[in-house]
Scaffold this active site. Structure first.
Site, short mmCIF file in Angstrom:
data_model
loop_
_atom_site.label_atom_id
_atom_site.label_comp_id
_atom_site.label_asym_id
_atom_site.label_seq_id
_atom_site.Cartn_x
_atom_site.Cartn_y
_atom_site.Cartn_z
N SER A 405 0.82 -1.21 0.00
CA SER A 405 0.00 0.00 0.00
C SER A 405 0.86 1.26 0.00
O SER A 405 0.32 2.35 -0.07
CB SER A 405 -0.96 0.00 1.19
OG SER A 405 -0.26 -0.18 2.38
N HIS A 426 -2.67 -2.52 -5.96
CA HIS A 426 -3.05 -2.20 -4.58
C HIS A 426 -4.56 -2.29 -4.42
O HIS A 426 -5.29 -1.44 -4.91
CB HIS A 426 -2.54 -0.79 -4.23
CG HIS A 426 -2.91 -0.36 -2.85
ND1 HIS A 426 -3.11 0.96 -2.50
CD2 HIS A 426 -3.12 -1.08 -1.72
CE1 HIS A 426 -3.43 1.01 -1.21
NE2 HIS A 426 -3.45 -0.20 -0.73
N GLU A 438 -5.65 0.39 -7.28
CA GLU A 438 -4.59 1.26 -7.79
C GLU A 438 -3.57 0.37 -8.49
O GLU A 438 -3.02 -0.54 -7.88
CB GLU A 438 -3.89 2.00 -6.63
CG GLU A 438 -4.66 3.19 -6.09
CD GLU A 438 -3.93 3.92 -4.95
OE1 GLU A 438 -4.12 5.12 -4.80
OE2 GLU A 438 -3.18 3.26 -4.20
N ASN A 476 -3.55 6.71 -0.16
CA ASN A 476 -2.93 6.78 1.17
C ASN A 476 -2.03 8.00 1.32
O ASN A 476 -1.85 8.53 2.41
CB ASN A 476 -2.15 5.50 1.47
CG ASN A 476 -3.10 4.35 1.81
OD1 ASN A 476 -4.28 4.58 2.07
ND2 ASN A 476 -2.60 3.13 1.78
#
Ligand code: 3HC
Length: 666
Positions: A405, A426, A438, A476
């Site tokens: 991540s 991801h 992702e 993130n």
């Protein structure tokens, strides 16, 4: 523009629409329909008219691209009016999807015949709209108030078999014989003559709408369109048809001019745009993915595997110990069985999916996989070791993906001799549910490997977005400044519950501290080091690891219901006094400026660095990965509405380094 043609079959005129890709009701289609009907009515030899479409589908709606353009003649109303008031019967012959204005066109035909695979619906609500061409007034007359309210406010299409039961269609055709059966049906209806839906009485009464409203309340919190849809259906129960239409029109225009529909239409196109990779031809040959390997049978690995199994793609899943392997495959089975209990799968389908899963303790068994996704512990050392092994085991051309991540994909790729085959995939937890994927493009990732990963993402039902290598990729990375600032606000005087409430009032499913408690406050905390440098460390040291230990930023009861914690309040007080900070009143506006504006800022930085292809991709990430309210269109769309200048000014006032492109005049 010739998108509508006509053909005579003895006494029947067939109007054929051909406006790829979805036969939307563009102005030239409307013109063609009007002309076609006029032709049929003026020819004495023609006794009935059929409306049918070429290509993959019946008309799938109004042309959404026209919504932001100057209106073009003829308008949909006069076109449909001419159809419904025609003196010869018109039959809609439906395949694919009859959606929105498409279904409304079919409702203005006098009879409907469809193939079994057809789906019919009014999904306008998903675009923040309502059926604006009479759908809210004609549906209650054809299928009844309750079904109409459910269809309009929920937006889910109904399959042909149910449509037949509901009276939405009159006849079912064979899957491959629509054209012929429509001709026969049309001849049958010549004697019956036209039957205008507007002339039918409304079935049922307004009381039924309350049940639909109550059932949808949770899902529709914050949305305007579902309620406007219900108001229009309710209007049909008390107003004459033409007045009902006028009411529908004014409600439609209100929604169309509002920011929610603009946001939802933006996301409709953003989602489709996200699938496109700039600079790559659409027809780039892709790698063949027949078999997938997943390393790690934990929560992520198991969830990732479920996506492929559900689409009939065999998965080899690898674990280190028999216990972990058994536990992991057991959880997959349990999840499928729970879905089967809810009627989503049959028992047979569950066995079919489980039959495609090969559990193993040996990475050597990944040798024949076309795509391997690593979902092991988030440590660069561990990942490098895994990729080194994969390099030795996997067949040439296999795509090697990491589910990290935040870690550096280029560094992971450098552990192999084939960095062109390495990329990030991801997934978001729970990986079998969350729609976002992702796809992280490394410096050396080959174009066809990237395009294949995007395509396989779509195949397993994900919305895939290309991200560049950077800490946290798109989603993130934007979370980080938000969390940092939320933590600072605690010291300055805000409470976790105030900050979370600002976020949930905004429409997020949860605020930063609720999210921390759900994910685990202890993520990234090093117990052995024993350092207590911030509020988070102090919470962890007291066993407040979040929902899993029954306490985190909040206290939880046995049903995981949160209440504010006095222990947390004391910890915050202690840190405040050791940091020599004065408690002050923090306004909700300041929380927005210091937690949401920095996300917009980070989005601009991501674009400046080329880590996202386009602003709308960032919006898609936040809508599908983190539950940003779709009626606010994602952080970048919202940032534009809020005003770039206003955001830049506030960020500077709060001492942030502002992205140059955010400061630049729009
Ligand atoms: N208008 C304009 N373009 C449309 C469109 C529409 N109504 N529906 C789809 N498209 C475009 C997409 O943008 C996409 O373009 P691209 O290839 O350039 O990206 C292309 O058609 C193909 O679309 P999908 O990738 O979505 O194709 P799928 O085969 O996966 O799905 C579909 C087909 C189920 C028809 C899906 O496109 C869909 O749900 N479309 C929207 C349907 C809808 O909302 N209709 C109501 C419109 S509003 C209305 O009718 C108002 C009226 O009440 C007055």
């Amino acid at each position: 523009m010739q998108s509508v043609t006509t053909q005579i079959y003895d006494d029947i005129l067939v109007i054929l629409v051909n406006n790829p890709p979805v036969n939307a009701l563009s102005w030239h289609v409307r013109q063609g329909l009007k002309d076609g009907v006029a032709e049929g009515l003026s020819d004495d030899a023609v006794k009935a008219i059929i409306l049918r479409c070429d290509g993959a589908t019946f008309i799938a709606g109004a042309d959404i691209t026209e919504f932001t353009q100057a209106p073009k003649e003829p308008d949909l109303f006069s076109t449909l009016d001419a159809m419904e008031k025609a003196s010869k019967p018109i039959i809609a012959a439906i395949h694919g999807t009859a959606l929105g204005g498409g279904l409304e066109t079919a409702l203005c035909c006098h009879y409907r015949i469809a193939v079994p695979s057809a789906k019919l619906g009014v999904p306008e609500v998903k675009l923040g709209l309502l059926p604006g061409a009479g759908g809210t007034q004609r549906l209650p007359r054809l299928v009844g108030v309750e079904a109409a309210a459910t269809m309009c406010a929920g937006g889910e299409p109904v399959p042909a078999a149910k449509a037949l039961q509901m009276g939405l269609i009159d006849r079912m055709a064979g899957e491959t014989s629509l054209a012929d059966e429509a001709l026969a049906f049309a001849r049958e209806m010549i004697a019956a003559g036209p039957r205008a839906t507007r002339d039918l009485p409304v079935k049922g009464d307004a009381a039924a709408i309350e049940g639909v409203k109550a059932a949808g309340a949770r899902k529709w919190a914050g949305f305007e369109a579902p309620y406007a849809n219900l108001a229009c259906v309710e209007a049909a129960t008390r107003l004459p048809f033409d007045e009902g239409i006028a009411f529908e029109r004014s409600e439609f225009m209100k929604l169309m001019m509002g920011s929610q529909s603009a946001a939802q239409r933006h996301i409709f196109f953003a989602e489709r745009q996200a699938a496109k990779i700039d600079g790559l031809p659409k027809d780039l040959p892709l790698r063949d993915i027949q078999k997938v390997g997943v390393i790690g049978a934990g929560t992520m690995g198991g969830g990732i595997s479920m996506n492929f199994l559900a689409k009939g793609i065999p998965v080899t899943i690898v674990e280190m110990t028999p216990e972990n392997l058994d536990r992991g495959t057991g959880v997959i089975r349990k999840n499928y069985e729970a879905s089967a209990a809810k009627g989503r799968f049959t028992g047979e389908q569950v066995e079919g999916m489980m039959g495609l899963l090969t559990p193993t303790l040996s990475m050597d068994d990944l040798a024949d996989c076309d795509l391997v996704i690593e979902a092991v512990y988030e440590s660069m050392e561990v990942k490098k070791e895994v990729f080194g092994k994969l390099d030795a085991i996997c067949k040439p051309g296999a795509i090697l993906a990491s589910n990290t991540s935040f870690l550096d994909i280029d560094e992971i790729a450098a552990a192999t001799t084939r960095p062109q085959d390495v990329l990030g995939m991801h997934f978001f937890s729970p990986a079998n549910v969350m729609k976002l994927l992702e796809v992280v493009r490394g410096e050396k990732t080959a174009d066809d490997a990237l395009a294949t990963a995007m395509a396989i993402g779509k195949k397993i039902g994900k919305v895939a977005v290309v991200a560049g290598v950077c800490d946290g990729f798109i989603g993130n990375r934007m979370l980080k400044p938000r969390q940092l600032e939320a933590n600072k606000l605690l010291l300055e005087g805000a409470t976790p519950q105030q900050i979370d409430k600002v976020h949930t009032d905004f429409g997020m499913p949860m605020g930063p501290f609720q999210m921390s408690d759900l994910a685990g406050v202890d993520i990234g905390w090093h117990r052995d080091e024993g350092r207590i440098e911030n509020i988070r460390d102090a919470l962890c040291a007291k066993g407040r690891w979040g929902q899993k230990t029954g306490k985190g930023f909040y206290d939880y009861d046995d049903q995981r219901r949160p209440t504010p914690s006095t222990e947390v309040a004391t910890i915050i007080e202690e840190f405040r006094s050791t940091s020599n900070m004065q408690k002050r009143e923090i306004s909700d506006q300041e929380i927005i400026e210091r937690t949401l504006y920095p996300m917009v800022n980070e989005g601009y930085l991501i674009l400046e660095e080329g880590k996202a292809q386009r602003a709308s991709d960032i919006d898609v990430v936040w809508i599908y990965g983190y539950g940003w309210p779709v009626y606010r269109g994602g952080p970048m769309f919202w940032g534009n509405l809020e005003g770039k200048g206003k955001i830049a000014e506030a960020l500077e006032r709060h001492g942030f380094a502002v992205a140059a492109s955010l400061k630049a005049k729009a």
